[in-house]
Design a protein around this motif. Sequence first.
Motif, PDB file in Angstrom:
ATOM      1  N   LEU A   1     -58.465 -18.500 -91.133  1.00 34.00           N
ATOM      2  CA  LEU A   1     -57.904 -17.667 -91.146  1.00 34.00           C
ATOM      3  C   LEU A   1     -58.775 -16.013 -91.259  1.00 34.00           C
ATOM      4  O   LEU A   1     -59.728 -16.244 -91.687  1.00 34.00           O
ATOM      5  CB  LEU A   1     -56.991 -17.476 -92.903  1.00 34.00           C
ATOM      6  N   VAL A   2     -58.765 -15.518 -90.153  1.00 33.84           N
ATOM      7  CA  VAL A   2     -59.473 -13.857 -90.173  1.00 33.84           C
ATOM      8  C   VAL A   2     -58.998 -13.221 -90.009  1.00 33.84           C
ATOM      9  O   VAL A   2     -57.547 -12.446 -90.077  1.00 33.84           O
ATOM     10  CB  VAL A   2     -59.419 -14.375 -88.119  1.00 33.84           C
ATOM     11  N   VAL A   3     -59.348 -12.281 -90.940  1.00 34.42           N
ATOM     12  CA  VAL A   3     -58.869 -11.002 -91.634  1.00 34.42           C
ATOM     13  C   VAL A   3     -59.722  -9.861 -90.297  1.00 34.42           C
ATOM     14  O   VAL A   3     -60.356 -10.075 -90.408  1.00 34.42           O
ATOM     15  CB  VAL A   3     -59.183 -10.602 -93.516  1.00 34.42           C
ATOM     16  N   ASP A   4     -58.121  -9.508 -89.831  1.00 36.85           N
ATOM     17  CA  ASP A   4     -59.227  -8.569 -88.159  1.00 36.85           C
ATOM     18  C   ASP A   4     -58.399  -6.648 -88.549  1.00 36.85           C
ATOM     19  O   ASP A   4     -58.163  -6.315 -89.499  1.00 36.85           O
ATOM     20  CB  ASP A   4     -58.544  -8.588 -87.258  1.00 36.85           C
ATOM     21  N   CYS A   5     -59.202  -5.953 -88.510  1.00 35.02           N
ATOM     22  CA  CYS A   5     -59.102  -4.041 -88.275  1.00 35.02           C
ATOM     23  C   CYS A   5     -59.777  -4.215 -87.435  1.00 35.02           C
ATOM     24  O   CYS A   5     -60.702  -4.057 -86.457  1.00 35.02           O
ATOM     25  CB  CYS A   5     -58.897  -3.471 -89.766  1.00 35.02           C
ATOM     26  N   LEU A   6     -59.387  -2.113 -86.711  1.00 37.15           N
ATOM     27  CA  LEU A   6     -60.146  -2.576 -85.314  1.00 37.15           C
ATOM     28  C   LEU A   6     -61.814  -1.481 -86.065  1.00 37.15           C
ATOM     29  O   LEU A   6     -61.762  -1.035 -86.951  1.00 37.15           O
ATOM     30  CB  LEU A   6     -58.918  -0.697 -84.873  1.00 37.15           C
ATOM     31  N   PRO A   7     -62.283  -1.975 -84.724  1.00 41.34           N
ATOM     32  CA  PRO A   7     -64.092  -1.632 -86.004  1.00 41.34           C
ATOM     33  C   PRO A   7     -64.303  -0.403 -86.093  1.00 41.34           C
ATOM     34  O   PRO A   7     -64.826  -0.471 -87.093  1.00 41.34           O
ATOM     35  CB  PRO A   7     -64.723  -1.600 -84.319  1.00 41.34           C
ATOM     36  N   ALA A   8     -63.365   1.065 -85.721  1.00 38.80           N
ATOM     37  CA  ALA A   8     -63.565   2.457 -85.980  1.00 38.80           C
ATOM     38  C   ALA A   8     -62.706   2.277 -87.820  1.00 38.80           C
ATOM     39  O   ALA A   8     -63.497   2.780 -89.029  1.00 38.80           O
ATOM     40  CB  ALA A   8     -62.507   3.532 -85.424  1.00 38.80           C
TER      41      ALA A   8
END
Length: 198
Positions: free
Chosen positions: A130-137
Motif C-alpha cells: 500500500l503506497v500513500v502518495d501525493c504531489l511532490p509540492a
Amino acid sequence: MRVGLTGGIGSGKSTVLEMLRQLGAGVIDADAISRATTACGGAAIGPIAQRFGADFIAADGSLDRERMRAHVYANPQARQELEAVIHPLVGAESARQVEQALAQGARCIVFDVPLLVESGRWRRQVDRVLVVDCLPATQIARVVARSALAPEQVQAIMAAQAPRALRLQAADAVIFNDGLSLQQLQAQVQWLAHSFGL
C-alpha cells in the motif's frame, strides 16, 4: 494478510498507519524499531562505532544522525554498510512483534516500511503493498510546515528516497492523499482495510 505500507516523506503515511491501527491491524513500525537500535544503549551502537568510528556516536550515546546522514549521502557504500548492521536487528525485532500481534488475534499485520521499495527484500515478505502518495509540492509544503527544515533540505531527502514513479509501480493499492480531508482519508482507509480482512 501482511501489508507493506510505504510513502515518501510528508505523504501522510503515519496518519494512514494510525487509522489502520485503530481499525484493528497489528502494526509493525520498522522505522521506530530501527531508531531504537540506534538510540543510547541500542543494539546497533557498538557495531556502528566499530565500523564507522566513535565520532559517529553522539555525546548522549546515540547515533549522530546528522553526521551519518551526511556521510551516507556523500558515500553510497556507507549506506549498505549501515544497513548491514541495522537490517538484521530490525528483522529479528519485527518477527517478535508479529508473533505478539498474532497471539493477540490480529487478522492483518501492517509493516510501516519507509524504504520498502529501496530495500528490495521487503516485497517478498508482504502480500500487498500500500503506497500513500501525493504531489511532490505537497510533500515539501507539509514537511516545511511541521519541521524546521528548509525546502531544499526536504528536496534532498526526497531525492534520496525511491522515485515516486517507482513507489507507484510497486503498489498493489494507492491512497492519493492530496487535497483530502481527514474524513475522506478515513473513508479510503476503511475501504482498503475491509479488503485486507479488517
